[in-house]
Design an enzyme around this catalytic site. Structure first.
Site, PDB file in Angstrom:
ATOM      1  N   ASP A  92       0.881  -1.164   0.000  1.00  0.00           N
ATOM      2  CA  ASP A  92       0.000   0.000   0.000  1.00  0.00           C
ATOM      3  C   ASP A  92       0.918   1.213   0.000  1.00  0.00           C
ATOM      4  O   ASP A  92       1.542   1.516   1.005  1.00  0.00           O
ATOM      5  CB  ASP A  92      -0.914  -0.014   1.222  1.00  0.00           C
ATOM      6  CG  ASP A  92      -1.953   1.090   1.193  1.00  0.00           C
ATOM      7  OD1 ASP A  92      -1.903   1.950   0.281  1.00  0.00           O
ATOM      8  OD2 ASP A  92      -2.812   1.101   2.076  1.00  0.00           O
ATOM      9  N   ASP A 139      -2.313   2.380  -6.328  1.00  0.00           N
ATOM     10  CA  ASP A 139      -1.281   2.392  -5.291  1.00  0.00           C
ATOM     11  C   ASP A 139      -1.342   1.196  -4.340  1.00  0.00           C
ATOM     12  O   ASP A 139      -0.786   1.234  -3.253  1.00  0.00           O
ATOM     13  CB  ASP A 139      -1.337   3.701  -4.502  1.00  0.00           C
ATOM     14  CG  ASP A 139      -2.623   3.878  -3.714  1.00  0.00           C
ATOM     15  OD1 ASP A 139      -3.612   3.168  -4.001  1.00  0.00           O
ATOM     16  OD2 ASP A 139      -2.646   4.734  -2.805  1.00  0.00           O
ATOM     17  N   GLU A 140      -1.984   0.103  -4.772  1.00  0.00           N
ATOM     18  CA  GLU A 140      -2.047  -1.107  -3.946  1.00  0.00           C
ATOM     19  C   GLU A 140      -1.779  -2.342  -4.795  1.00  0.00           C
ATOM     20  O   GLU A 140      -2.342  -2.487  -5.876  1.00  0.00           O
ATOM     21  CB  GLU A 140      -3.422  -1.262  -3.299  1.00  0.00           C
ATOM     22  CG  GLU A 140      -3.720  -0.247  -2.241  1.00  0.00           C
ATOM     23  CD  GLU A 140      -5.079  -0.460  -1.607  1.00  0.00           C
ATOM     24  OE1 GLU A 140      -5.681  -1.538  -1.776  1.00  0.00           O
ATOM     25  OE2 GLU A 140      -5.555   0.473  -0.939  1.00  0.00           O
TER      26      GLU A 140
END
Length: 154
Positions: A26, A124-125
């Site tokens: 993350d 973004d993960e």
């Protein structure tokens, strides 16, 4: 004495149950970090992505003043101004999803070297299983990273 220990290590390796080793990535402050790559001065001042109505992420300088994601921008601006006694102000950067997609793709390409089947559920993960990479690395000390990546991709 390696002569005594080596057979025991091999015995334990053969008895070892393969497990998954999942990694959850993350990327904290990903959006503002993308902007910092292009505008390095943003790393040294309170800055955030968003506007006065809503902040999507802030850099670490802004976080020292309590500025957080999902916070109204006017509140973040007030916090910075009041807590810095008027010496600093919060800089707002407009969202640039083309930039985020491009940088996310760069990160994904690097992570895929360790797990070609990784899953990206947002920009973004990432979720990945690095056990196949680790098994090759542990069982074959002569293979370098590039060789392992090529082996896993085939």
């Amino acid at each position: 004495e390696t002569g005594v220990i080596d057979p025991q290590i091999e015995k334990y390796k053969s008895q070892r149950q393969p497990l998954s080793t999942f990694v959850v990535i993350d990327m904290d402050s990903f959006f503002i970090s993308c902007h910092i790559l292009n505008e390095p001065h943003l790393a040294h001042i309170p800055a955030c992505v968003g506007g006065t109505s809503m902040i999507s992420t802030s850099n670490y300088v802004a976080r020292r003043f309590g500025v957080r994601a999902a916070m109204p921008g006017y509140l973040g601006s007030t916090l910075v101004k009041e807590l810095s006694k008027g010496k600093q102000s919060l800089t707002f950067v407009k969202s640039d999803f083309n930039l985020y997609k491009r940088k996310s793709g760069e990160v994904k390409a690097i992570l895929e070297e360790y797990d070609p089947k990784l899953k990206m559920y947002s920009l973004d993960e990432a979720y990945m299983d690095i056990m196949p990479y680790l098994e090759v690395k542990m069982n074959n000390n002569t293979m370098n990273h590039e060789s392992i990546t090529k082996y896993l991709s085939s």
